[in-house]
Enzyme design. Structure first.
Site, mmCIF file in Angstrom:
data_model
loop_
_atom_site.group_PDB
_atom_site.id
_atom_site.type_symbol
_atom_site.label_atom_id
_atom_site.label_comp_id
_atom_site.label_asym_id
_atom_site.label_seq_id
_atom_site.Cartn_x
_atom_site.Cartn_y
_atom_site.Cartn_z
ATOM 1 N N LYS A 73 0.567 -1.228 -0.070
ATOM 2 C CA LYS A 73 0.052 -0.007 0.020
ATOM 3 C C LYS A 73 0.921 1.306 0.045
ATOM 4 C CE LYS A 73 -2.713 0.444 3.620
ATOM 5 N NZ LYS A 73 -2.013 -0.676 4.150
ATOM 6 N N THR A 75 4.219 1.410 -0.764
ATOM 7 C CA THR A 75 4.765 1.524 -2.074
ATOM 8 C C THR A 75 3.919 2.162 -3.340
ATOM 9 O OG1 THR A 75 5.804 -0.682 -1.391
ATOM 10 C CG2 THR A 75 6.305 -0.289 -3.818
ATOM 11 N N LYS A 107 7.438 -6.547 11.108
ATOM 12 C CA LYS A 107 6.781 -5.795 9.887
ATOM 13 C C LYS A 107 7.652 -5.152 9.034
ATOM 14 C CE LYS A 107 2.595 -2.843 9.295
ATOM 15 N NZ LYS A 107 3.160 -1.925 8.979
ATOM 16 N N ALA A 275 -3.673 1.074 12.756
ATOM 17 C CA ALA A 275 -4.913 1.153 12.319
ATOM 18 C C ALA A 275 -5.948 0.192 12.742
ATOM 19 C CB ALA A 275 -4.711 1.180 10.790
ATOM 20 N N PHE A 303 -3.675 -0.808 6.948
ATOM 21 C CA PHE A 303 -4.446 -2.051 6.852
ATOM 22 C C PHE A 303 -5.544 -2.096 5.708
ATOM 23 C CE2 PHE A 303 -2.861 -2.624 11.477
ATOM 24 C CZ PHE A 303 -1.881 -3.541 11.005
ATOM 25 N N PHE A 383 3.606 -8.216 -8.945
ATOM 26 C CA PHE A 383 5.066 -9.067 -8.525
ATOM 27 C C PHE A 383 5.595 -9.850 -9.861
ATOM 28 C CE2 PHE A 383 3.513 -8.358 -4.441
ATOM 29 C CZ PHE A 383 4.434 -8.429 -3.614
ATOM 30 N N TRP A 411 6.989 -0.858 -8.465
ATOM 31 C CA TRP A 411 8.122 -1.556 -7.395
ATOM 32 C C TRP A 411 9.505 -1.727 -8.103
ATOM 33 C CZ3 TRP A 411 10.842 -5.953 -7.034
ATOM 34 C CH2 TRP A 411 11.649 -6.155 -5.915
#
Length: 558
Positions: A73, A75, A107, A275, A303, A383, A411
């Protein structure tokens, strides 16, 4: 395709002096308070002067329910900000600061990833400009003053069994969750049970993120309820006399931080409430400042959309007088497969059926976001292992749900990989087709508000709350707190309160374990299921692989 780690990419960044980044937004150098060469705070005086300017368009980035596969998110938020600038728009991003606890836990950081990052990545994920330390100090000053008040005669007649204000620390430390303070005899005060929460769970954090200015900040700090008397009369921070000193400690922390993306675009990084237990958005002051200085502001809420985005709409927008023009919902092929029942180790294998099966979670979030009257675009965060057929399956599913999905390769490629999404988002924002409205009215009863969120966002059949909780909500309504919005504290992994229930469950119940009044922040926290306000470290904490290399640079942060 590069295989550099996030930190290697960040370290190789060609950063510009922060004054140049400020110039892009028209912030004069004298109104930037530099913290080194690559970060600065924007002065309050300058922010005050912007009041009469029109607002830019607000773009909210949210996501499906997180899976261990990761959604990206932040990114996507960073990538979209860069993408908008790349197509010639004047855009800024506004995100939260990272908490030290998760950085040394499992995390990781909160600065984006790959070629869509905010730098300086190491500073942002460590002490940054000291905001969280200031919040920790202000919070614990109040804790110390409560126990001190009792020690010196307790003129407010606080019931020591009913002190609700705990202590905080910005670290994952399960040993501090439940403890006894004041042992050691008369000179150390009175022994009582208390505990620590993580700093990002502090009401002071939520207040900093919702306050309009320093006066509003002090007013809200003063309103914090810290304890009750035996007659159940609330005792506030103002009665303890800590609000002025806390404001002093938070004076600099109130000013938003300006940094830059890898592509030298402006990024406001300020505030960071969790969150799943707080409202999960960056500070209102940073978002509003960005809206006055840029034509498009991309911000994110923590989240999945059932948590962060719901609170963004019902708490942050309501309190701040802002409204999103478009919602970008981040999904990944991998997460769809996981929602479709594929094990983490098999995510690299093509499985179009599982992608389709997992899309129910995405569909539910699209419907929910549209119910706020805002158009929705799905960003498929790419990805390397994704296949064309899998991507097409998501696109087709989203089209059936009256929205559109666009593949984003930020990314790996930075802004060049997200121009299609940026172009479409700008078009939709410019159309002004959003008719934003929160989910419930201020004057609806507190329990009815909880039911509205549970039924309309989580699609639950009922809310389970015993008489004690309903009585407590009624008492708060009678005390004049009935107009406050609700801040749901529940698992981020599911629409339900059961973290293992993936997809789009229906027919479930939402059990309310406890309700807490955050009178300063201005919301009622509703704790559903098992929620931790102080995380623990995993068996192999990330801290074990963090250190300095031979060149004195940080290694191992991610």
């Amino acid at each position: 395709m590069s295989h550099k780690t996030d930190i290697e990419i960040a370290r190789a960044a060609n950063k510009k002096p922060i004054q140049e980044i400020g110039q892009k937004l028209g912030i004069p150098t004298e109104h930037l308070l530099p913290y080194g060469h690559d970060k600065a705070k924007v002065g309050q005086e300058f922010i005050n002067e912007l009041e009469s300017r029109p607002d830019g368009k607000l773009i909210l980035v949210t996501a499906i329910n997180p899976t261990p596969a990761g959604e990206g998110k932040t990114t996507t938020t960073v990538g979209l900000g860069d993408g908008l600038n790349a197509i010639g728009k004047k855009a800024a991003i506004a995100i939260r600061e990272a908490s030290l606890g998760p950085n040394f836990g499992m995390k990781g950081g909160a600065a984006g990833g790959g070629y869509a990052q905010v730098v300086p990545m190491e500073d942002m994920n460590l002490h940054f400009t000291g905001d969280f330390h200031a919040i920790t100090s202000a919070h614990n000053l109040l804790s110390a003053m409560i126990d001190n008040h009792i020690y010196w005669g307790n003129s407010l007649e606080i019931d020591e069994r009913r002190i609700t204000w705990r202590r905080v620390m910005d670290m994952n430390d399960r040993a501090l969750r439940d403890m006894v303070v004041g042992l050691g005899g008369v000179s150390n005060g009175f022994a009582r049970q208390t505990g620590f929460d993580i700093t990002v769970a502090s009401e002071v954090m939520a207040i900093l993120c919702l306050a309009q200015d320093l006066d509003d900040l002090q007013q809200r700090l003063g309103d914090i309820i810290v304890a009750y008397t035996r007659e159940r009369t609330p005792i506030t921070c103002r009665q303890i006399g800590a609000d002025g000193a806390m404001t002093v400690l938070l004076r600099d922390a109130m000013q938003p931080n300006l940094v830059q993306t890898l592509e030298n675009n402006p990024a406001f990084v300020h505030g960071g409430p969790f969150a799943n237990i707080a409202h999960g958005c960056n500070s209102l002051i940073a978002t509003r400042t960005a809206l006055k200085l840029a034509d498009y502001v991309v911000t994110e809420a923590g989240f999945g959309a059932d948590l962060g985005a719901e609170k963004f709409m019902n708490i942050k927008c309501r309190k701040g007088g802002i409204a999103p023009s478009v919602v970008v919902l981040v999904a990944t092929v991998r997460a769809m497969k996981m929602n479709g029942g594929v094990a983490k180790e098999d995510l690299g294998t093509e499985n179009v059926e599982a992608v389709r099966a997992g899309c129910a979670n995405l569909g539910r979030h699209i419907e929910n976001m549209k119910s706020f009257g805002v158009p929705v675009v799905v960003a498929i965060n790419h990805f390397v292992t994704d296949t064309e057929a899998e991507v097409e399956a998501i696109k087709a599913y989203v089209a059936e749900h009256g929205s559109e999905a666009i593949l984003a390769r930020h990314w790996a490629e930075g802004s060049a990989g997200i121009t299609e999404l940026a172009t479409r988002v700008a078009e939709i924002a410019d159309k002004d087709s959003a008719h934003f409205a929160p989910l419930y009215a201020d004057d609806m009863g507190l329990f009815a508000k909880i039911e509205t969120i549970a039924k309309r966002i989580y699609r639950a059949d009922e809310v389970l709350a015993d008489k004690k909780i309903r009585d407590q909500l009624r008492a708060w309504e009678e005390a004049g707190f009935g107009h406050l919005p609700i801040c749901m504290a529940k698992t981020q992994y599911s629409f339900s309160t059961d973290p293992s229930l993936r997809g789009a469950p229906t027919g479930h119940s939402v059990p309310v374990r406890e309700v807490r009044l955050s009178a300063g922040a201005g919301f009622v926290v509703v704790i559903c299921g098992e929620i931790m306000t102080m995380p623990g470290l995993p068996s192999k904490p990330a801290a074990m692989s963090i250190g300095l290399n031979a060149a004195g640079e940080v290694e191992g942060l991610f």
